[in-house]
Enzyme design. Structure first.
Site, PDB file in Angstrom:
ATOM      1  N   ASN A 154     -19.401  30.451   0.680  1.00 16.62           N
ATOM      2  CA  ASN A 154     -20.409  30.203  -0.631  1.00 16.62           C
ATOM      3  C   ASN A 154     -21.585  30.057  -0.370  1.00 16.62           C
ATOM      4  OD1 ASN A 154     -19.379  27.978   1.268  1.00 16.62           O
ATOM      5  ND2 ASN A 154     -20.376  26.362  -0.114  1.00 16.62           N
ATOM      6  N   GLU A 250     -18.334  21.813  10.273  1.00 15.01           N
ATOM      7  CA  GLU A 250     -18.525  21.423   9.071  1.00 15.01           C
ATOM      8  C   GLU A 250     -17.390  21.655   7.954  1.00 15.01           C
ATOM      9  OE1 GLU A 250     -21.639  19.882   8.665  1.00 15.01           O
ATOM     10  OE2 GLU A 250     -22.176  19.971  10.508  1.00 15.01           O
ATOM     11  N   CYS A 284     -19.637  22.374  -0.728  1.00 13.62           N
ATOM     12  CA  CYS A 284     -19.026  21.324   0.027  1.00 13.62           C
ATOM     13  C   CYS A 284     -19.283  19.956  -0.577  1.00 13.62           C
ATOM     14  CB  CYS A 284     -19.322  21.481   1.468  1.00 13.62           C
ATOM     15  SG  CYS A 284     -20.769  21.603   2.041  1.00 13.62           S
TER      16      CYS A 284
HETATM   17  P1  NAD Z   1     -12.219  29.457   5.425  1.00  5.60           P
HETATM   18  O1  NAD Z   1     -11.825  27.980   6.257  1.00  5.60           O
HETATM   19  O2  NAD Z   1     -11.207  29.952   4.666  1.00  5.60           O
HETATM   20  O3  NAD Z   1     -13.274  30.514   6.203  1.00  5.60           O
HETATM   21  C1  NAD Z   1     -14.127  30.028   6.839  1.00  5.60           C
HETATM   22  C2  NAD Z   1     -14.409  31.197   8.203  1.00  5.60           C
HETATM   23  O4  NAD Z   1     -13.260  31.154   8.827  1.00  5.60           O
HETATM   24  C3  NAD Z   1     -14.317  32.677   7.487  1.00  5.60           C
HETATM   25  O5  NAD Z   1     -15.306  33.287   8.318  1.00  5.60           O
HETATM   26  C4  NAD Z   1     -13.070  33.012   7.800  1.00  5.60           C
HETATM   27  O6  NAD Z   1     -12.853  34.450   7.970  1.00  5.60           O
HETATM   28  C5  NAD Z   1     -12.668  32.318   8.976  1.00  5.60           C
HETATM   29  N1  NAD Z   1     -11.236  32.179   9.653  1.00  5.60           N
HETATM   30  C6  NAD Z   1     -10.318  32.378   8.498  1.00  5.60           C
HETATM   31  N2  NAD Z   1      -9.224  32.166   9.287  1.00  5.60           N
HETATM   32  C7  NAD Z   1      -9.283  31.719  10.572  1.00  5.60           C
HETATM   33  C8  NAD Z   1      -8.847  31.422  11.742  1.00  5.60           C
HETATM   34  N3  NAD Z   1      -7.414  31.405  11.635  1.00  5.60           N
HETATM   35  N4  NAD Z   1      -9.419  31.260  12.839  1.00  5.60           N
HETATM   36  C9  NAD Z   1     -10.890  31.355  12.944  1.00  5.60           C
HETATM   37  N5  NAD Z   1     -11.475  31.616  11.772  1.00  5.60           N
HETATM   38  C10 NAD Z   1     -10.753  31.778  10.614  1.00  5.60           C
HETATM   39  O7  NAD Z   1     -13.407  28.599   4.245  1.00  5.60           O
HETATM   40  P2  NAD Z   1     -13.872  29.238   3.067  1.00  5.60           P
HETATM   41  O8  NAD Z   1     -12.946  29.435   2.092  1.00  5.60           O
HETATM   42  O9  NAD Z   1     -14.744  30.360   3.517  1.00  5.60           O
HETATM   43  O10 NAD Z   1     -15.145  28.275   2.605  1.00  5.60           O
HETATM   44  C11 NAD Z   1     -14.793  27.057   1.940  1.00  5.60           C
HETATM   45  C12 NAD Z   1     -14.802  25.809   2.792  1.00  5.60           C
HETATM   46  O11 NAD Z   1     -15.855  25.798   3.496  1.00  5.60           O
HETATM   47  C13 NAD Z   1     -14.583  24.650   1.911  1.00  5.60           C
HETATM   48  O12 NAD Z   1     -13.546  23.914   2.310  1.00  5.60           O
HETATM   49  C14 NAD Z   1     -15.932  24.129   2.034  1.00  5.60           C
HETATM   50  O13 NAD Z   1     -16.090  22.529   1.580  1.00  5.60           O
HETATM   51  C15 NAD Z   1     -16.218  24.452   3.393  1.00  5.60           C
HETATM   52  N6  NAD Z   1     -17.757  24.266   3.610  1.00  5.60           N
HETATM   53  C16 NAD Z   1     -18.235  23.380   4.336  1.00  5.60           C
HETATM   54  C17 NAD Z   1     -19.684  23.024   4.486  1.00  5.60           C
HETATM   55  C18 NAD Z   1     -19.896  22.107   5.221  1.00  5.60           C
HETATM   56  O14 NAD Z   1     -21.519  22.147   5.759  1.00  5.60           O
HETATM   57  N7  NAD Z   1     -19.419  20.775   5.555  1.00  5.60           N
HETATM   58  C19 NAD Z   1     -20.260  23.930   3.774  1.00  5.60           C
HETATM   59  C20 NAD Z   1     -19.702  25.012   3.091  1.00  5.60           C
HETATM   60  C21 NAD Z   1     -18.623  25.031   3.015  1.00  5.60           C
END
Ligand code: NAD
Length: 476
Positions: A154, A250, A284
């Protein structure tokens, strides 16, 4: 061929992969690039090189780390439009949102350059304990070593900068695994670092599927810190595998904002509309739940719906667009189903709800029952729920009634109620006379409960990416 074949940066060299992954523009659905599908061997090579990279950066004088970070920021400033258009092409951000993100990325890197100069320690007054009178000592901060950074779709540029900038400032090396959906901004960022003279072993960017390559990365003994931003389930699975090493998590949220009767309604409406629908709600700290005192509930909904209807959905590249597509049609369809589920459980639709492909109208639901998915879970889409509350106490209880706790907002003109709320709201941040959707890059950012572990924000990430070392001298 309209699309570009990109390389990944492994151990100082740009590499093709044996296999590739396609990157799509979520608006047109067209393929815009191919990136290498990294293998477990690529990850091993990146970690091997990063070990050398950590040793190299540890020895770099701080003024040199700081210069590299400043020069990277300057390079991005000079090539501003390239970064803006990379973000627009691969993500759901509109041109206005992409510009903001590039500005923030520059700020994050400049802050990292400044904070690198503040890696300070403290002295230890040993003589407080009998028998230790002849010891003098201090605490210094060592770099932690190899940092693994796993990032979401995002904020494809600035959230990556939030990991690379502090890692370099602290004297570490870093391996980034960007989102499979949005890897291009990270590749451009890596080019900027190399252009600024970063020794190549210090940064690797491995593109590929997290589910296939991240186990090797997070379990590797030589990786000393895993900094993850993404969804709760992914974060939990990484935590289970990482073993004995430091982590920063995060994660997601379903952030609330409370509107009391003595609020400035116009400001509350403006802030919560912007906070709910920016980046099509894929943020988020997006405002997901609004609790309004019942005496002003009908008027608030009237004004909220009126302002929401003014938002313009359209092409990301159009300067007048407020809301672009969601990251994929699949995600938009999921959110549409959550809206339908809430309606069948008794929620009322005030506006929005219609979907065309990856575009979903900004949607306002009222009187949403607690059992609806959209009340309990993180929607991560352009939907907000507005429910009435009969008292301040009820508003606080409902706001806290969540497994998440990232940020919360409260509108009131009462200083007493503001301080009561600050004490009682169980969140990483409480924003008074603002929505939950407020962040600057220097503040400590992170949540409680299932929203995560630790705090990001340049100074706090540097803190997490260093180890305290005690030094003592025994004097004769
Ligand atoms: P996601 O968890 O699907 O993916 C995040 C990352 O993890 C990607 O690089 C993905 O390729 C990787 N990933 C996927 N499967 C994995 C696995 N099994 N092992 C290790 N890595 C893996 O998240 P998303 O859909 O890209 O992002 C949205 C989420 O991120 C929402 O829940 C949002 O709230 C959160 N977010 C949190 C913050 C914060 O600072 N708290 C900021 C931005 C987004």
């Amino acid at each position: 061929m309209e699309w570009v074949k990109e390389k990944m940066l492994v151990g100082g060299t740009w590499r093709k992969g044996v296999q590739s992954l396609a990157v799509y523009d979520p608006e047109s659905g067209k393929k815009i690039a191919e990136v290498p599908a990294a293998t477990k061997d690529d990850v091993q090579t990146a970690v091997f090189s990063a070990k050398n990279g950590a040793a190299i950066n540890k020895k770099l004088p701080i003024h040199e780390r700081s210069r590299i970070l400043q020069d990277t920021a300057a390079y991005i400033n000079t090539h501003f439009e390239v970064f803006v258009h990379t973000i627009i092409s691969e993500s759901s951000k509109t041109i206005k949102e992409a510009r903001k993100e590039v500005h923030r990325c520059i700020e994050t890197l400049r802050l990292s350059a400044e904070e690198s100069k503040r890696l300070q320690g403290e002295t230890i007054p040993f003589s407080q304990i009998p028998g230790h009178e002849n010891r003098v000592g201090y605490v210094c901060r060592d770099p932690i070593g190899v940092v693994a950074a796993i990032t979401p779709f995002n904020d494809p540029l600035n959230l990556v900068a939030h990991k690379i900038g502090p890692a370099i400032a602290a004297g570490n090396s870093v391996i980034v695994k960007p989102s499979t959906l949005t890897p291009l901004s990270t590749i451009r960022l890596a080019e900027a670092f190399l252009h600024a003279g970063l020794p190549a072993e210090i940064l690797s960017v491995i593109t590929g599927k997290g589910s296939e390559i991240c186990d090797v990365l997070v379990q590797h003994e030589d990786v000393r810190f895993v900094s993850f931003t993404g969804g709760y389930e992914t974060g939990r699975s990484i935590l289970e595998k990482a073993g004995v090493k430091k982590t920063a998590m995060e994660l997601g949220s379903n952030s609330p904002t409370i509107i009391l009767a003595d609020s400035n309604m116009e400001e509350a409406v403006a802030a919560t509309v912007a906070g709910a629908f920016g980046v099509a709600g894929q943020n988020c700290i997006s405002v997901q739940r609004i609790y309004v005192i019942d005496s002003i509930y009908s008027e608030f909904i009237k004004q909220y719906t009126k302002e929401t209807k003014k938002l313009k959905i359209g092409s990301k590249i159009d300067e007048n667009t407020d809301i672009g597509p969601m990251i994929s049609e699949k995600e938009a369809s999921r959110v549409e189903n959550w809206i339908l589920e809430a309606e069948s459980a008794g929620a009322e639709l005030c506006c929005g709800g219609k979907r065309v492909g990856a575009f979903l109208e900004p949607t306002v639901l009222t009187n949403v029952p607690d059992c609806a998915l959209i009340s309990k879970e993180e929607v991560f889409g352009p939907v907000v729920i507005i429910n009435p509350v009969s008292s301040f106490n009820q508003a606080i209880e409902l706001a806290n009634d969540s497994r998440f706790g990232l940020q919360a907002g409260l509108f009131t003109s009462s200083i007493d109620l503001a301080f009561q709320a600050i004490e009682r709201l169980d969140f990483g941040a409480v924003m008074i006379n603002d929505s939950s959707d407020v962040r600057i890059d220097s503040m400590p950012f992170g949540g409680v409960k299932h929203s995560g572990i630790g705090r990001e924000g340049v100074r706090y990430s540097i803190e997490a990416m260093t180890e305290r070392k005690v030094v003592a001298f025994r004097l004769n």
